[in-house]
Scaffold this motif. Sequence first.
Motif, PDB file in Angstrom:
ATOM      1  N   HIS A   1     -19.184 -13.944  -2.408  1.00 32.35           N
ATOM      2  CA  HIS A   1     -19.813 -12.697  -2.850  1.00 32.35           C
ATOM      3  C   HIS A   1     -19.581 -12.397  -4.329  1.00 32.35           C
ATOM      4  CE1 HIS A   1     -20.975 -11.439   1.229  1.00 32.35           C
ATOM      5  NE2 HIS A   1     -19.841 -12.005   1.614  1.00 32.35           N
ATOM      6  N   ASN A   2     -18.945 -13.321  -5.026  1.00 29.07           N
ATOM      7  CA  ASN A   2     -18.708 -13.137  -6.452  1.00 29.07           C
ATOM      8  C   ASN A   2     -17.969 -11.836  -6.737  1.00 29.07           C
ATOM      9  OD1 ASN A   2     -18.797 -13.527  -9.217  1.00 29.07           O
ATOM     10  ND2 ASN A   2     -20.827 -12.581  -9.451  1.00 29.07           N
ATOM     11  N   ILE A   3     -16.897 -11.624  -6.021  1.00 33.56           N
ATOM     12  CA  ILE A   3     -16.073 -10.443  -6.239  1.00 33.56           C
ATOM     13  C   ILE A   3     -14.647 -10.897  -6.544  1.00 33.56           C
ATOM     14  CG2 ILE A   3     -17.442  -8.864  -4.854  1.00 33.56           C
ATOM     15  CD1 ILE A   3     -15.618  -9.357  -2.511  1.00 33.56           C
TER      16      ILE A   3
ATOM     17  N   ALA B   1     -11.570 -23.628  -5.488  1.00 34.30           N
ATOM     18  CA  ALA B   1     -12.997 -23.347  -5.561  1.00 34.30           C
ATOM     19  C   ALA B   1     -13.274 -22.008  -6.231  1.00 34.30           C
ATOM     20  CB  ALA B   1     -13.586 -23.361  -4.149  1.00 34.30           C
ATOM     21  N   LEU B   2     -12.395 -21.048  -6.008  1.00 34.91           N
ATOM     22  CA  LEU B   2     -12.586 -19.720  -6.604  1.00 34.91           C
ATOM     23  C   LEU B   2     -12.600 -19.805  -8.121  1.00 34.91           C
ATOM     24  CD1 LEU B   2     -12.840 -16.770  -5.740  1.00 34.91           C
ATOM     25  CD2 LEU B   2     -10.358 -16.575  -5.949  1.00 34.91           C
ATOM     26  N   GLN B   3     -11.724 -20.637  -8.657  1.00 37.93           N
ATOM     27  CA  GLN B   3     -11.641 -20.804 -10.101  1.00 37.93           C
ATOM     28  C   GLN B   3     -12.920 -21.441 -10.652  1.00 37.93           C
ATOM     29  OE1 GLN B   3      -8.527 -23.504 -11.378  1.00 37.93           O
ATOM     30  NE2 GLN B   3      -7.923 -22.056 -12.959  1.00 37.93           N
ATOM     31  N   VAL B   4     -13.439 -22.439  -9.945  1.00 40.00           N
ATOM     32  CA  VAL B   4     -14.663 -23.103 -10.403  1.00 40.00           C
ATOM     33  C   VAL B   4     -15.850 -22.138 -10.350  1.00 40.00           C
ATOM     34  CG1 VAL B   4     -16.311 -24.952  -9.884  1.00 40.00           C
ATOM     35  CG2 VAL B   4     -13.858 -25.406  -9.774  1.00 40.00           C
ATOM     36  N   VAL B   5     -15.931 -21.346  -9.293  1.00 40.99           N
ATOM     37  CA  VAL B   5     -17.010 -20.356  -9.208  1.00 40.99           C
ATOM     38  C   VAL B   5     -16.920 -19.373 -10.376  1.00 40.99           C
ATOM     39  CG1 VAL B   5     -17.872 -18.388  -7.873  1.00 40.99           C
ATOM     40  CG2 VAL B   5     -17.336 -20.528  -6.716  1.00 40.99           C
TER      41      VAL B   5
ATOM     42  N   ARG C   1     -18.020 -24.627   3.346  1.00 41.94           N
ATOM     43  CA  ARG C   1     -18.377 -23.295   2.827  1.00 41.94           C
ATOM     44  C   ARG C   1     -17.970 -23.162   1.349  1.00 41.94           C
ATOM     45  NH1 ARG C   1     -19.666 -19.482   6.990  1.00 41.94           N
ATOM     46  NH2 ARG C   1     -19.344 -20.357   9.063  1.00 41.94           N
ATOM     47  N   PHE C   2     -16.816 -23.700   0.982  1.00 37.60           N
ATOM     48  CA  PHE C   2     -16.415 -23.645  -0.437  1.00 37.60           C
ATOM     49  C   PHE C   2     -17.375 -24.455  -1.300  1.00 37.60           C
ATOM     50  CE2 PHE C   2     -12.003 -22.547   1.077  1.00 37.60           C
ATOM     51  CZ  PHE C   2     -11.971 -21.304   0.470  1.00 37.60           C
ATOM     52  N   VAL C   3     -17.719 -25.657  -0.845  1.00 37.67           N
ATOM     53  CA  VAL C   3     -18.648 -26.503  -1.604  1.00 37.67           C
ATOM     54  C   VAL C   3     -19.999 -25.788  -1.732  1.00 37.67           C
ATOM     55  CG1 VAL C   3     -19.943 -28.674  -1.532  1.00 37.67           C
ATOM     56  CG2 VAL C   3     -17.496 -28.660  -1.012  1.00 37.67           C
ATOM     57  N   SER C   4     -20.435 -25.135  -0.666  1.00 33.33           N
ATOM     58  CA  SER C   4     -21.704 -24.395  -0.696  1.00 33.33           C
ATOM     59  C   SER C   4     -21.633 -23.213  -1.657  1.00 33.33           C
ATOM     60  CB  SER C   4     -22.060 -23.900   0.716  1.00 33.33           C
ATOM     61  OG  SER C   4     -22.229 -24.981   1.597  1.00 33.33           O
ATOM     62  N   ASN C   5     -20.484 -22.535  -1.686  1.00 36.16           N
ATOM     63  CA  ASN C   5     -20.353 -21.390  -2.602  1.00 36.16           C
ATOM     64  C   ASN C   5     -20.483 -21.821  -4.052  1.00 36.16           C
ATOM     65  OD1 ASN C   5     -20.020 -19.682  -0.472  1.00 36.16           O
ATOM     66  ND2 ASN C   5     -17.810 -19.488  -0.675  1.00 36.16           N
ATOM     67  N   ILE C   6     -19.949 -22.996  -4.380  1.00 37.28           N
ATOM     68  CA  ILE C   6     -20.103 -23.521  -5.742  1.00 37.28           C
ATOM     69  C   ILE C   6     -21.576 -23.823  -6.005  1.00 37.28           C
ATOM     70  CG2 ILE C   6     -19.572 -25.503  -7.223  1.00 37.28           C
ATOM     71  CD1 ILE C   6     -16.781 -25.541  -5.926  1.00 37.28           C
ATOM     72  N   GLY C   7     -22.270 -24.383  -5.013  1.00 35.32           N
ATOM     73  CA  GLY C   7     -23.706 -24.646  -5.175  1.00 35.32           C
ATOM     74  C   GLY C   7     -24.494 -23.367  -5.380  1.00 35.32           C
TER      75      GLY C   7
ATOM     76  N   ALA D   1     -23.371 -20.476  -6.556  1.00 36.49           N
ATOM     77  CA  ALA D   1     -23.034 -19.901  -7.865  1.00 36.49           C
ATOM     78  C   ALA D   1     -23.792 -20.624  -8.971  1.00 36.49           C
ATOM     79  CB  ALA D   1     -21.522 -19.997  -8.096  1.00 36.49           C
ATOM     80  N   THR D   2     -23.948 -21.928  -8.831  1.00 36.01           N
ATOM     81  CA  THR D   2     -24.684 -22.709  -9.829  1.00 36.01           C
ATOM     82  C   THR D   2     -26.144 -22.271  -9.873  1.00 36.01           C
ATOM     83  OG1 THR D   2     -23.211 -24.581  -9.381  1.00 36.01           O
ATOM     84  CG2 THR D   2     -25.238 -25.055 -10.576  1.00 36.01           C
ATOM     85  N   HIS D   3     -26.757 -22.111  -8.722  1.00 40.15           N
ATOM     86  CA  HIS D   3     -28.147 -21.636  -8.665  1.00 40.15           C
ATOM     87  C   HIS D   3     -28.275 -20.260  -9.325  1.00 40.15           C
ATOM     88  CE1 HIS D   3     -28.708 -24.865  -5.729  1.00 40.15           C
ATOM     89  NE2 HIS D   3     -29.994 -24.620  -5.708  1.00 40.15           N
ATOM     90  N   ARG D   4     -27.385 -19.338  -8.937  1.00 36.09           N
ATOM     91  CA  ARG D   4     -27.488 -17.954  -9.429  1.00 36.09           C
ATOM     92  C   ARG D   4     -27.324 -17.885 -10.949  1.00 36.09           C
ATOM     93  NH1 ARG D   4     -24.186 -16.553  -4.916  1.00 36.09           N
ATOM     94  NH2 ARG D   4     -22.384 -16.592  -6.303  1.00 36.09           N
ATOM     95  N   GLN D   5     -26.321 -18.619 -11.479  1.00 34.38           N
ATOM     96  CA  GLN D   5     -26.054 -18.519 -12.907  1.00 34.38           C
ATOM     97  C   GLN D   5     -27.179 -19.141 -13.729  1.00 34.38           C
ATOM     98  OE1 GLN D   5     -23.862 -16.681 -14.114  1.00 34.38           O
ATOM     99  NE2 GLN D   5     -23.877 -17.214 -16.307  1.00 34.38           N
TER     100      GLN D   5
END
Length: 616
Positions: free
Chosen positions: A241-243, A272-276, A314-320, A322-326
């Motif tokens: 959730h990018n919080i 993963a949180l750090q990479v996001v 789920r962590f790998v997906s969250n990075i994906g 975040a990449t799309h959103r940014q």
Amino acid sequence: MFLRRHAPFDALSADVVSALARKIEVRYFPRETMIIDAGKENHALGIVRSGAVELRLGGTELNHRLGEGGVFGYPSLLHHERTRNQVIAHEDSLIYQLPKPDFLALLDSHEMLRGFFAKDEAERLRLAVEGLRRSEAGHGEAAMIAVKLGSLMRRNEVVTASPDDSISDAAKLMARADVSTLPLTDQGRLLGIITDKDLRRRVLGKDVPLDEPVSRVMTQDPITMSLEDDLLSAMLIMSQHNIHHLPIVNDTEKIVGVISSSDLLNRFGMNALQVVAEIEAAGDAAAVARAARRVDAVLAHLIESGVDADHVARFVSNIGEATHRQLLKLGEQQLGPPPVPYALVVFGSLARQEQAGGSDQDNGFILDDGYDEQAHGAYFERLATFLCDGLNSAGYIYCPGDIMATNNKWRQPLEAWKEHYRNWIDRPDPENVLNTTIFFDMRCVAGEEALVESLRKQIFAWSSANSIFLSFIARAAAHTKVPLGFFRNFLLQHDEKEGDVLDLKHQAIAPVVDIARVYALALGLSEVNSQERLKKAAELDELSEEAVLDIVDSFEFIRSVRFRHQSEQIRQGAAPTNNLSPALLSRFEREHLKDAFRVIRDHMDIVGRKYAGNIQ
């Protein structure tokens, strides 16, 4: 010694195996002679020392062939019943026979053997998954599963304010208490939070008067967790959730503290949180790519730390995501605000939060119906190019099937998307059924979510009411071939680069995804993740909780094998793939993969019988 080379005896100590060997009787059976007759009493566990035997159900239907090291006869010993299989020597065979009392005594004293000789594949697999979890707990990031959020609370009393307080008073309170986040409550009930970042962006950045109530700029109804939730789940929620702050509440929903991403980073280092966070702070596409390409290192780190397959995905997906959103955010900054509302929708594994290493792109734009090709087309074409080029640079290669927003076919107004789906549902030919495996797993990752929800509701209303369409997709799901041969040997696929391999993605994981999707379409479920779809189907009594547990355990085990394989590839400097040579499998993995494949095959048959009807 022969026994120590074969499962499950290879896990026993030398002394135990030596004692076991003294109790074994060795017998020779010429080809075509009967070893055990169906319907008779059985008095011993059989172990093939040399040669081969066939198991024939009821004495007629061939259902198994065992070679050197294979064991037979244990179901009748475990159930204390007559045998169902006739066992015939397929070749001249030397058979070890362990008497029933000695076999049962061995099980009583060795839990591992009880798991191996469990009553059926599902139970064996469940014990294997539980064993993996036990062995992985207590170190690395997997330890976060065991650590409760309550252990990170640093203050005895959390500092709070009222939503009616002024922004100025709230800011002064945060300064005095030296906190970066201020929960806003009413009689102990959490109504919102405000952070120092909110003060900069929502107040100073927009010239909001400081005497306005802080409720005007607070985040309302924030996501909360409890003291009993684990740290790994907290990290997953933050990255998804990018919080950066999570209020913690007790059993009565009263706030008892706030945990920050800094708390986790300080305690666990790179994750993963750090990479996001790095992706979301990136100022251009090149910086996004540099951060996103660390996804392989994160995957390997999580696997080496013993994190389970579902959390890794789920962590790998969250990075994906975040990449799309940014990238989309940077694209809009470069091109200006969009002329009409739109949504970036992703399909497939990213939509299901089941992404692994080496994933490609599957995306599209759903545009508001006010879209005008002449006036707005060029903007969205440039935005799509910016997005897809950036994703490719970040390691998410262009989709080989051209399912990307750069393809005008997948950059359409909402009504045009509905028309596509209506055609696929009303005319379920092979190509349209294939589309269901891609496009019916969708999720909005940026933009106007209402556009995606409108499309999704319409799709599931049409599909759940169309029994013919359901029959076709159920038949397609039931006809998928799991990589398990008639004699429990693996059915391999030939890859030009990697030789004869197990394609874990298409041969083993896709069937589970297909099963879950059939239930979702039949029941009109809003869930997209495969496990969540199956669990929801069980809540609606469409399948039993035991069945869901069997499928989920199989799914978890197969994905665990895939992630371990990818982690090893990454460690050796290779790109992660889904192809695995059986020679690289341990005996433990090989035997339990076969159990998982058989469980999946049984449930594919159930889906076929339940929904395919007369069309199968």
